[in-house]
Design a protein around this motif. Structure first.
Motif, PDB file in Angstrom:
ATOM      1  N   TRP A  33       0.896  -0.994   0.354  1.00 13.30           N
ATOM      2  CA  TRP A  33      -0.291   0.076   0.128  1.00 13.30           C
ATOM      3  C   TRP A  33       0.793   1.592   0.162  1.00 13.30           C
ATOM      4  O   TRP A  33       0.773   1.757  -1.064  1.00 13.30           O
ATOM      5  CB  TRP A  33      -0.640   0.327   0.658  1.00 13.30           C
ATOM      6  N   THR A  34       1.863   1.223   1.112  1.00 15.83           N
ATOM      7  CA  THR A  34       2.772   2.487   0.871  1.00 15.83           C
ATOM      8  C   THR A  34       3.701   2.639  -0.355  1.00 15.83           C
ATOM      9  O   THR A  34       3.766   3.930  -0.573  1.00 15.83           O
ATOM     10  CB  THR A  34       3.567   2.626   2.131  1.00 15.83           C
ATOM     11  N   TRP A  35       3.395   1.788  -1.381  1.00 16.79           N
ATOM     12  CA  TRP A  35       4.790   1.612  -2.631  1.00 16.79           C
ATOM     13  C   TRP A  35       3.955   2.414  -3.020  1.00 16.79           C
ATOM     14  O   TRP A  35       4.353   2.877  -3.710  1.00 16.79           O
ATOM     15  CB  TRP A  35       5.412   0.628  -2.767  1.00 16.79           C
ATOM     16  N   TRP A  36       2.689   1.686  -3.534  1.00 17.71           N
ATOM     17  CA  TRP A  36       1.860   2.768  -4.653  1.00 17.71           C
ATOM     18  C   TRP A  36       1.058   4.225  -4.444  1.00 17.71           C
ATOM     19  O   TRP A  36       1.422   4.878  -4.953  1.00 17.71           O
ATOM     20  CB  TRP A  36       0.751   1.613  -4.098  1.00 17.71           C
ATOM     21  N   VAL A  37       0.832   4.548  -3.171  1.00 17.81           N
ATOM     22  CA  VAL A  37       0.385   5.129  -2.386  1.00 17.81           C
ATOM     23  C   VAL A  37       1.666   6.493  -2.851  1.00 17.81           C
ATOM     24  O   VAL A  37       1.634   7.743  -3.063  1.00 17.81           O
ATOM     25  CB  VAL A  37      -0.359   5.699  -0.969  1.00 17.81           C
ATOM     26  N   LEU A  68      -4.441  13.851  -1.161  1.00 17.00           N
ATOM     27  CA  LEU A  68      -4.893  11.590  -1.022  1.00 17.00           C
ATOM     28  C   LEU A  68      -3.684  11.261  -0.679  1.00 17.00           C
ATOM     29  O   LEU A  68      -3.783  10.458   0.500  1.00 17.00           O
ATOM     30  CB  LEU A  68      -5.892  11.960  -2.337  1.00 17.00           C
ATOM     31  N   ALA A  69      -2.333  11.493  -1.321  1.00 12.20           N
ATOM     32  CA  ALA A  69      -1.473  10.611  -1.384  1.00 12.20           C
ATOM     33  C   ALA A  69      -0.866  10.682   0.274  1.00 12.20           C
ATOM     34  O   ALA A  69      -0.299   9.622   0.866  1.00 12.20           O
ATOM     35  CB  ALA A  69      -0.104  11.026  -1.981  1.00 12.20           C
ATOM     36  N   ASN A  70      -0.597  11.958   0.819  1.00 13.84           N
ATOM     37  CA  ASN A  70      -0.470  12.008   2.116  1.00 13.84           C
ATOM     38  C   ASN A  70      -1.479  11.679   2.684  1.00 13.84           C
ATOM     39  O   ASN A  70      -1.161  11.068   3.964  1.00 13.84           O
ATOM     40  CB  ASN A  70      -0.445  13.555   2.225  1.00 13.84           C
ATOM     41  N   LEU A  71      -2.144  12.061   3.077  1.00 15.54           N
ATOM     42  CA  LEU A  71      -3.535  11.865   4.216  1.00 15.54           C
ATOM     43  C   LEU A  71      -3.523  10.039   3.986  1.00 15.54           C
ATOM     44  O   LEU A  71      -3.392   9.825   4.990  1.00 15.54           O
ATOM     45  CB  LEU A  71      -4.907  11.685   3.003  1.00 15.54           C
ATOM     46  N   VAL A  72      -3.581   9.174   3.071  1.00 11.98           N
ATOM     47  CA  VAL A  72      -3.703   8.145   2.978  1.00 11.98           C
ATOM     48  C   VAL A  72      -1.818   7.262   3.951  1.00 11.98           C
ATOM     49  O   VAL A  72      -2.168   6.531   4.958  1.00 11.98           O
ATOM     50  CB  VAL A  72      -3.580   7.327   1.877  1.00 11.98           C
ATOM     51  N   LEU A  73      -0.868   8.123   3.442  1.00 14.63           N
ATOM     52  CA  LEU A  73       0.532   7.464   3.867  1.00 14.63           C
ATOM     53  C   LEU A  73      -0.522   7.812   5.688  1.00 14.63           C
ATOM     54  O   LEU A  73       0.442   6.828   6.545  1.00 14.63           O
ATOM     55  CB  LEU A  73       1.529   8.608   3.574  1.00 14.63           C
ATOM     56  N   ALA A  74      -0.233   8.915   5.253  1.00  9.96           N
ATOM     57  CA  ALA A  74      -0.232   9.197   7.189  1.00  9.96           C
ATOM     58  C   ALA A  74      -1.250   8.344   8.302  1.00  9.96           C
ATOM     59  O   ALA A  74      -1.071   7.573   9.309  1.00  9.96           O
ATOM     60  CB  ALA A  74      -0.936  10.726   7.694  1.00  9.96           C
ATOM     61  N   ALA A  96       4.235  12.330  14.411  1.00  7.33           N
ATOM     62  CA  ALA A  96       3.599  13.628  15.434  1.00  7.33           C
ATOM     63  C   ALA A  96       4.270  15.033  13.499  1.00  7.33           C
ATOM     64  O   ALA A  96       3.466  15.527  13.023  1.00  7.33           O
ATOM     65  CB  ALA A  96       4.648  14.221  15.859  1.00  7.33           C
ATOM     66  N   GLY A  97       5.004  13.968  12.198  1.00  6.72           N
ATOM     67  CA  GLY A  97       5.676  14.812  11.517  1.00  6.72           C
ATOM     68  C   GLY A  97       4.641  14.299  10.606  1.00  6.72           C
ATOM     69  O   GLY A  97       4.377  15.486  10.305  1.00  6.72           O
ATOM     70  N   MET A  98       4.040  13.432  10.394  1.00 11.15           N
ATOM     71  CA  MET A  98       2.956  13.596   9.002  1.00 11.15           C
ATOM     72  C   MET A  98       1.222  13.768   9.672  1.00 11.15           C
ATOM     73  O   MET A  98       0.799  14.655   8.645  1.00 11.15           O
ATOM     74  CB  MET A  98       2.419  11.633   9.066  1.00 11.15           C
ATOM     75  N   ALA A  99       1.589  14.159  10.922  1.00 10.09           N
ATOM     76  CA  ALA A  99       0.100  14.922  11.534  1.00 10.09           C
ATOM     77  C   ALA A  99       0.612  16.591  11.046  1.00 10.09           C
ATOM     78  O   ALA A  99      -0.433  17.269  10.913  1.00 10.09           O
ATOM     79  CB  ALA A  99       0.060  15.092  13.162  1.00 10.09           C
ATOM     80  N   LEU A 100       2.043  16.784  10.841  1.00  9.69           N
ATOM     81  CA  LEU A 100       2.252  17.800  10.617  1.00  9.69           C
ATOM     82  C   LEU A 100       1.818  18.636   9.449  1.00  9.69           C
ATOM     83  O   LEU A 100       2.086  19.615   8.885  1.00  9.69           O
ATOM     84  CB  LEU A 100       3.977  18.504  11.666  1.00  9.69           C
ATOM     85  N   ILE A 120       0.323  17.264   7.014  1.00  7.35           N
ATOM     86  CA  ILE A 120      -1.338  17.344   7.326  1.00  7.35           C
ATOM     87  C   ILE A 120      -2.328  19.113   7.415  1.00  7.35           C
ATOM     88  O   ILE A 120      -2.617  19.623   6.970  1.00  7.35           O
ATOM     89  CB  ILE A 120      -2.034  16.253   7.594  1.00  7.35           C
ATOM     90  N   ALA A 121      -1.128  18.825   8.543  1.00  5.55           N
ATOM     91  CA  ALA A 121      -2.001  20.636   8.936  1.00  5.55           C
ATOM     92  C   ALA A 121      -1.150  21.418   8.061  1.00  5.55           C
ATOM     93  O   ALA A 121      -2.076  22.585   7.877  1.00  5.55           O
ATOM     94  CB  ALA A 121      -1.293  20.785  10.049  1.00  5.55           C
ATOM     95  N   GLY A 122       0.124  21.056   7.923  1.00 10.37           N
ATOM     96  CA  GLY A 122       0.652  22.049   6.634  1.00 10.37           C
ATOM     97  C   GLY A 122       0.024  22.190   6.044  1.00 10.37           C
ATOM     98  O   GLY A 122      -0.503  23.539   4.469  1.00 10.37           O
ATOM     99  N   ILE A 123      -0.420  21.028   5.079  1.00  4.62           N
ATOM    100  CA  ILE A 123      -1.516  21.206   3.579  1.00  4.62           C
ATOM    101  C   ILE A 123      -2.503  22.325   4.102  1.00  4.62           C
ATOM    102  O   ILE A 123      -3.121  22.513   3.026  1.00  4.62           O
ATOM    103  CB  ILE A 123      -2.364  19.727   3.372  1.00  4.62           C
ATOM    104  N   GLY A 124      -3.466  21.682   5.298  1.00  6.54           N
ATOM    105  CA  GLY A 124      -4.429  22.280   5.763  1.00  6.54           C
ATOM    106  C   GLY A 124      -4.473  24.019   5.317  1.00  6.54           C
ATOM    107  O   GLY A 124      -5.137  24.775   5.283  1.00  6.54           O
ATOM    108  N   LEU A 125      -2.888  24.239   6.409  1.00  5.06           N
ATOM    109  CA  LEU A 125      -3.130  25.467   6.023  1.00  5.06           C
ATOM    110  C   LEU A 125      -2.344  26.725   4.956  1.00  5.06           C
ATOM    111  O   LEU A 125      -2.709  26.827   5.228  1.00  5.06           O
ATOM    112  CB  LEU A 125      -1.473  25.993   7.178  1.00  5.06           C
TER     113      LEU A 125
END
Length: 330
Positions: free
Chosen positions: A80-84, A135-141, A160-164, A166-171
């Motif tokens: 899954w992570t390879w394809w994402v 989408l790719a970042n959300l699925v990986l997270a 924590a890093g993946m949450a940040l 996603i926060a950066g994308i949202g910002l």
């Protein structure tokens, strides 16, 4: 359960080749953009036309190398992570490619509302690419944050890093969401181009900016929290790796619980800093010209983070005598 859903701690996975190919392409773009900034004197809103491709190249190199390393660590659902990650590569290359095409044309890649067929196609592809990256970042997270990868401190740094990220994308999405009207500017050839968003707050885009980044020095700039969030993963991993390095030299860091707690303290502190620069930008204040209120909040944040870190180290020191007694002979 499929075999690839179980972690294999003794296996080091091969690097993700599409990510490494993307990094190589971005390194080439970095060189091309650097040359372009020297030989091409065209500007957009006062910035070199090749400045944006150069910044995108650097950002994708850093993020691509981080993700490629991360995916070599044993983890669940590697297929899954390879394809994402491959989806991330495809959409990232397409989006950066559009940034390059628009730079070569001397026009804007982001928020461009010019009424011509080619630009309509470009903007449609660009929009789909942005959605693919999100989408790719959300699925990986979603895959990575609910499992333990590496030691516990590294696992918490990844979460924590993946949450940040996603926060950066949202910002980043704040930029078009807070823009209320279309405004018109000149492209490099002097043509009037309507744009549907501005990243500056309190001042028009295109004023004085910091070297390389171009972040406004006279007003707020929403690119700053966007950048800080997107690269929070590198900051958290750097903290975890530094603590692991120091653990061989500092007795108080021998205990994995201490390193985990310090990673969490760093994550909370960095999240506070991300909130602070977002608040500062939304108030129309330049990063390098903070007022007394911003400096006061920053001082409180530094003091609270430092105090929490010292508390963790003090707790580790209190555990040391018991640990030594437990292993001492007799």
């Amino acid at each position: 359960m499929p075999a690839d859903l179980s972690p294999a701690p003794h296996v080091v996975r091969r690097p993700h080749r599409p990510l490494l190919l993307m990094v190589a392409l971005m390194a080439l773009l970095l060189v091309v953009s650097a040359v372009g900034m020297v030989v091409d004197d065209r500007v957009l809103l006062g910035a070199p036309v090749w400045g944006k491709p150069l910044k995108f190249a650097v950002s994708f190199i850093v993020y691509g190398l981080t993700l490629a390393w991360l995916l070599t660590l044993p983890h669940k659902a590697p297929r899954w992570t390879w394809w994402v990650a491959t989806l991330f590569v495809v959409t990232g290359v397409v989006d950066v490619g559009i940034v390059v095409i628009q730079a070569a044309r001397g026009t804007f890649s982001h928020f461009n509302e010019a009424n011509d067929p080619f630009n309509d196609i470009i903007q449609s592809i660009f929009s789909m690419g942005v959605q693919g990256l999100l989408l790719a970042n959300l699925v990986l997270a979603a895959i990575l944050v609910f499992q333990r990868i590496g030691d516990r401190a590294t696992a918490w740094a990844i979460r924590a890093g993946m949450a940040l990220v996603i926060a950066g994308i949202g910002l980043g999405l704040l930029i078009p969401l807070r823009s209320e009207a279309v405004w018109t500017v000149k492209d490099a050839a002097g043509h009037s181009i309507p744009l549907n968003a501005q990243h500056n707050v309190g001042v028009p885009d295109g004023g004085p900016g910091l070297p390389l980044t171009g972040w406004s020095t006279v007003g707020g700039d929403l690119r700053i929290p966007h950048f800080a969030g997107l690269h929070g993963l590198q900051i958290m991993l750097a903290v975890a790796l530094l603590l692991r390095f120091l653990a061989a030299r500092v007795t108080r860091l021998h205990d994995e619980r201490t390193r985990v707690a310090l990673v969490i303290v760093a994550a909370v502190g960095y999240s506070g800093l991300l909130a602070l620069v977002t608040w500062q930008a939304l108030r129309g204040q330049s990063l390098i010209h903070p007022d007394g209120l911003t400096l006061g909040v920053l001082a409180l944040l530094i003091a609270a983070t430092t105090a929490a870190g010292w508390a963790v180290l003090a707790a580790a020191a209190r555990r040391e005598p018991r640990s030594l007694t437990a292993v001492s002979p007799g």
